[in-house]
Design a protein around this motif. Structure first.
Motif, PDB file in Angstrom:
ATOM      1  N   ALA A  75       0.831  -1.209   0.000  1.00 52.79           N
ATOM      2  CA  ALA A  75       0.000   0.000   0.000  1.00 52.79           C
ATOM      3  C   ALA A  75       0.861   1.253   0.000  1.00 52.79           C
ATOM      4  O   ALA A  75       0.564   2.225  -0.698  1.00 52.79           O
ATOM      5  CB  ALA A  75      -0.935  -0.008   1.209  1.00 52.79           C
ATOM      6  N   LEU A  76       1.953   1.235   0.758  1.00 51.74           N
ATOM      7  CA  LEU A  76       2.837   2.397   0.798  1.00 51.74           C
ATOM      8  C   LEU A  76       3.554   2.608  -0.529  1.00 51.74           C
ATOM      9  O   LEU A  76       3.700   3.748  -0.984  1.00 51.74           O
ATOM     10  CB  LEU A  76       3.852   2.251   1.930  1.00 51.74           C
ATOM     11  CG  LEU A  76       3.301   2.444   3.335  1.00 51.74           C
ATOM     12  CD1 LEU A  76       4.350   2.084   4.374  1.00 51.74           C
ATOM     13  CD2 LEU A  76       2.813   3.858   3.534  1.00 51.74           C
ATOM     14  N   SER A  77       3.992   1.532  -1.172  1.00 50.08           N
ATOM     15  CA  SER A  77       4.678   1.695  -2.458  1.00 50.08           C
ATOM     16  C   SER A  77       3.712   2.182  -3.540  1.00 50.08           C
ATOM     17  O   SER A  77       4.090   2.989  -4.392  1.00 50.08           O
ATOM     18  CB  SER A  77       5.365   0.397  -2.881  1.00 50.08           C
ATOM     19  OG  SER A  77       4.415  -0.582  -3.200  1.00 50.08           O
ATOM     20  N   GLU A  78       2.461   1.707  -3.512  1.00 47.42           N
ATOM     21  CA  GLU A  78       1.471   2.200  -4.475  1.00 47.42           C
ATOM     22  C   GLU A  78       1.207   3.686  -4.257  1.00 47.42           C
ATOM     23  O   GLU A  78       1.115   4.456  -5.216  1.00 47.42           O
ATOM     24  CB  GLU A  78       0.176   1.412  -4.348  1.00 47.42           C
ATOM     25  CG  GLU A  78       0.253   0.009  -4.879  1.00 47.42           C
ATOM     26  CD  GLU A  78      -0.993  -0.812  -4.569  1.00 47.42           C
ATOM     27  OE1 GLU A  78      -1.917  -0.284  -3.918  1.00 47.42           O
ATOM     28  OE2 GLU A  78      -1.038  -1.976  -4.990  1.00 47.42           O
ATOM     29  N   SER A  79       1.098   4.076  -3.000  1.00 49.95           N
ATOM     30  CA  SER A  79       0.868   5.487  -2.689  1.00 49.95           C
ATOM     31  C   SER A  79       2.058   6.337  -3.129  1.00 49.95           C
ATOM     32  O   SER A  79       1.886   7.414  -3.699  1.00 49.95           O
ATOM     33  CB  SER A  79       0.634   5.649  -1.190  1.00 49.95           C
ATOM     34  OG  SER A  79       0.520   7.000  -0.844  1.00 49.95           O
ATOM     35  N   ARG A  80       3.264   5.842  -2.885  1.00 53.19           N
ATOM     36  CA  ARG A  80       4.468   6.572  -3.269  1.00 53.19           C
ATOM     37  C   ARG A  80       4.557   6.726  -4.787  1.00 53.19           C
ATOM     38  O   ARG A  80       4.868   7.811  -5.285  1.00 53.19           O
ATOM     39  CB  ARG A  80       5.695   5.834  -2.744  1.00 53.19           C
ATOM     40  CG  ARG A  80       6.989   6.590  -2.897  1.00 53.19           C
ATOM     41  CD  ARG A  80       8.185   5.829  -2.322  1.00 53.19           C
ATOM     42  NE  ARG A  80       7.948   5.435  -0.946  1.00 53.19           N
ATOM     43  CZ  ARG A  80       7.948   4.161  -0.521  1.00 53.19           C
ATOM     44  NH1 ARG A  80       8.158   3.170  -1.366  1.00 53.19           N
ATOM     45  NH2 ARG A  80       7.737   3.869   0.745  1.00 53.19           N
ATOM     46  N   SER A  81       4.253   5.658  -5.535  1.00 50.90           N
ATOM     47  CA  SER A  81       4.331   5.754  -6.995  1.00 50.90           C
ATOM     48  C   SER A  81       3.234   6.670  -7.549  1.00 50.90           C
ATOM     49  O   SER A  81       3.475   7.422  -8.493  1.00 50.90           O
ATOM     50  CB  SER A  81       4.251   4.377  -7.634  1.00 50.90           C
ATOM     51  OG  SER A  81       3.003   3.784  -7.393  1.00 50.90           O
ATOM     52  N   ARG A  82       2.045   6.629  -6.951  1.00 48.04           N
ATOM     53  CA  ARG A  82       0.968   7.516  -7.392  1.00 48.04           C
ATOM     54  C   ARG A  82       1.348   8.969  -7.152  1.00 48.04           C
ATOM     55  O   ARG A  82       1.177   9.823  -8.022  1.00 48.04           O
ATOM     56  CB  ARG A  82      -0.326   7.177  -6.649  1.00 48.04           C
ATOM     57  CG  ARG A  82      -1.492   8.086  -7.022  1.00 48.04           C
ATOM     58  CD  ARG A  82      -2.722   7.826  -6.171  1.00 48.04           C
ATOM     59  NE  ARG A  82      -2.463   7.737  -4.753  1.00 48.04           N
ATOM     60  CZ  ARG A  82      -2.301   8.799  -3.939  1.00 48.04           C
ATOM     61  NH1 ARG A  82      -2.367  10.010  -4.432  1.00 48.04           N
ATOM     62  NH2 ARG A  82      -2.092   8.623  -2.662  1.00 48.04           N
ATOM     63  N   ARG A  83       1.916   9.249  -5.974  1.00 52.11           N
ATOM     64  CA  ARG A  83       2.321  10.627  -5.668  1.00 52.11           C
ATOM     65  C   ARG A  83       3.438  11.077  -6.596  1.00 52.11           C
ATOM     66  O   ARG A  83       3.495  12.233  -7.000  1.00 52.11           O
ATOM     67  CB  ARG A  83       2.742  10.745  -4.214  1.00 52.11           C
ATOM     68  CG  ARG A  83       1.577  10.674  -3.263  1.00 52.11           C
ATOM     69  CD  ARG A  83       2.052  10.717  -1.838  1.00 52.11           C
ATOM     70  NE  ARG A  83       2.914  11.857  -1.628  1.00 52.11           N
ATOM     71  CZ  ARG A  83       2.647  12.844  -0.804  1.00 52.11           C
ATOM     72  NH1 ARG A  83       1.536  12.828  -0.111  1.00 52.11           N
ATOM     73  NH2 ARG A  83       3.481  13.849  -0.649  1.00 52.11           N
ATOM     74  N   SER A  84       4.339  10.167  -6.950  1.00 56.62           N
ATOM     75  CA  SER A  84       5.426  10.505  -7.866  1.00 56.62           C
ATOM     76  C   SER A  84       4.877  10.854  -9.244  1.00 56.62           C
ATOM     77  O   SER A  84       5.322  11.820  -9.872  1.00 56.62           O
ATOM     78  CB  SER A  84       6.401   9.338  -7.951  1.00 56.62           C
ATOM     79  OG  SER A  84       7.415   9.621  -8.867  1.00 56.62           O
ATOM     80  N   ARG A  85       3.897  10.062  -9.720  1.00 56.43           N
ATOM     81  CA  ARG A  85       3.277  10.367 -11.014  1.00 56.43           C
ATOM     82  C   ARG A  85       2.572  11.717 -10.968  1.00 56.43           C
ATOM     83  O   ARG A  85       2.674  12.522 -11.909  1.00 56.43           O
ATOM     84  CB  ARG A  85       2.272   9.278 -11.389  1.00 56.43           C
ATOM     85  CG  ARG A  85       2.891   8.000 -11.873  1.00 56.43           C
ATOM     86  CD  ARG A  85       1.856   7.072 -12.476  1.00 56.43           C
ATOM     87  NE  ARG A  85       0.679   6.876 -11.632  1.00 56.43           N
ATOM     88  CZ  ARG A  85       0.547   5.913 -10.724  1.00 56.43           C
ATOM     89  NH1 ARG A  85       1.512   5.046 -10.548  1.00 56.43           N
ATOM     90  NH2 ARG A  85      -0.560   5.808 -10.007  1.00 56.43           N
TER      91      ARG A  85
END
Length: 119
Positions: A75-85
């Motif tokens: 969940a944290l990695s998905e959130s991090r990648s979404r925020r990066s995009r």
């Protein structure tokens, strides 16, 4: 049905991350409480039992909550990648490379009007 505005995650994703973090935190606190309660049953003073509970709960949680920790990492990695995009898209829009239509002369500075007092 309309989709949520771009840049905002669907409500399910936000609640998913918050719920996962909350569940993991509650599980860790529950483990501390269980170890502390077991120590109190043996007659250990409360403060000592709490400190032992904190120390023992860390390695126990690594073993007992492996699946929950994996879900939290995902969940944290998905959130991090979404925020990066989202950050990359925002930076592109600020540079004028985004999908927003550019207004004519948007990159040019307005021409300076002559000041009548400068004569």
């Amino acid at each position: 049905m309309t989709s949520p505005p771009t840049g905002h995650p669907p409500a399910g994703q936000r609640l998913g991350l918050a719920a996962t973090v909350g569940l993991y935190a509650l599980a860790r606190l529950g483990l501390v409480a269980i170890v502390t309660a077991l120590m109190l049953l043996t007659g250990t003073p409360f403060l000592i039992a709490l400190l032992i509970g904190l120390i023992v709960a860390l390695p126990l949680s690594m073993v007992l909550f492996r699946g929950l920790r994996g879900r939290l990492d995902t969940a944290l990695s998905e959130s991090r990648s979404r925020r990066s995009r989202e950050r990359s898209a925002l930076r592109a829009r600020l540079r004028g490379e985004g999908d927003l239509p550019a207004s004519p002369g948007s990159g040019d500075l307005p021409e300076r009007q002559p000041d009548p007092r400068e004569d």
